[in-house]
Design an enzyme around this catalytic site. Sequence first.
Site, PDB file in Angstrom:
ATOM      1  N   TYR A  58       0.839  -1.070  -0.220  1.00 57.49           N
ATOM      2  CA  TYR A  58      -0.119   0.156   0.056  1.00 57.49           C
ATOM      3  C   TYR A  58       0.821   1.296   0.181  1.00 57.49           C
ATOM      4  O   TYR A  58       2.009   1.237   1.005  1.00 57.49           O
ATOM      5  CB  TYR A  58      -0.960   0.096   1.189  1.00 57.49           C
ATOM      6  CG  TYR A  58      -1.576   1.263   1.258  1.00 57.49           C
ATOM      7  CD1 TYR A  58      -2.793   1.370   0.646  1.00 57.49           C
ATOM      8  CD2 TYR A  58      -1.449   2.510   2.091  1.00 57.49           C
ATOM      9  CE1 TYR A  58      -3.499   2.756   0.467  1.00 57.49           C
ATOM     10  CE2 TYR A  58      -2.044   3.521   2.010  1.00 57.49           C
ATOM     11  CZ  TYR A  58      -3.208   3.758   1.318  1.00 57.49           C
ATOM     12  OH  TYR A  58      -3.914   4.821   1.215  1.00 57.49           O
ATOM     13  N   TYR A 103       1.812  -4.804 -11.680  1.00 56.92           N
ATOM     14  CA  TYR A 103       2.511  -5.995 -11.519  1.00 56.92           C
ATOM     15  C   TYR A 103       3.119  -6.780 -12.720  1.00 56.92           C
ATOM     16  O   TYR A 103       3.823  -7.348 -12.722  1.00 56.92           O
ATOM     17  CB  TYR A 103       1.518  -6.853 -10.621  1.00 56.92           C
ATOM     18  CG  TYR A 103       1.322  -6.198  -9.451  1.00 56.92           C
ATOM     19  CD1 TYR A 103       2.109  -5.424  -8.657  1.00 56.92           C
ATOM     20  CD2 TYR A 103      -0.261  -6.348  -9.071  1.00 56.92           C
ATOM     21  CE1 TYR A 103       1.667  -4.727  -7.372  1.00 56.92           C
ATOM     22  CE2 TYR A 103      -0.718  -5.806  -7.715  1.00 56.92           C
ATOM     23  CZ  TYR A 103       0.428  -5.195  -6.927  1.00 56.92           C
ATOM     24  OH  TYR A 103      -0.313  -4.537  -5.790  1.00 56.92           O
TER      25      TYR A 103
END
Length: 137
Positions: A58, A103
């Site tokens: 995060y 990602y």
Amino acid sequence: DKLYKLALKQDGFGERPLYSCLVAEDLNDSSSRIVGMCLMFNVYSTWEGKCLHLEDLYIEEDYRKRGIGKAFFSATYQIAVDTNCARLNFNVLNWNTDAIEFYKTRGALDLTEKEGWHMLRVTRQNMELELNKSKND
């Protein structure tokens, strides 16, 4: 909230830590405020051996797109390689398309697309219900 903080402290910094965590700080802030974190722990695959699971990454919204995510991933990859892990596992919600693309640019494969894997979960409440059913059978 207090119980959660106590559990995090005990589970991560006790005699046998269950996880490790990287943090990003704003060094321009007088209190060096934490603006991001990356929490991980080891898991084991019967197919490949020791693996690393990235549970949570995060970064506060105002600090995104500043290279913190790339730095977290590089550090996590280094930890996995240094500790002889066969792979890095993590999950992402399907609506989080920005994260999915990020990602993938870091070498991640979408196992739902490629291999058809689905992540399943049983809550503590459901485990207890099943155990109670088993006792009554």
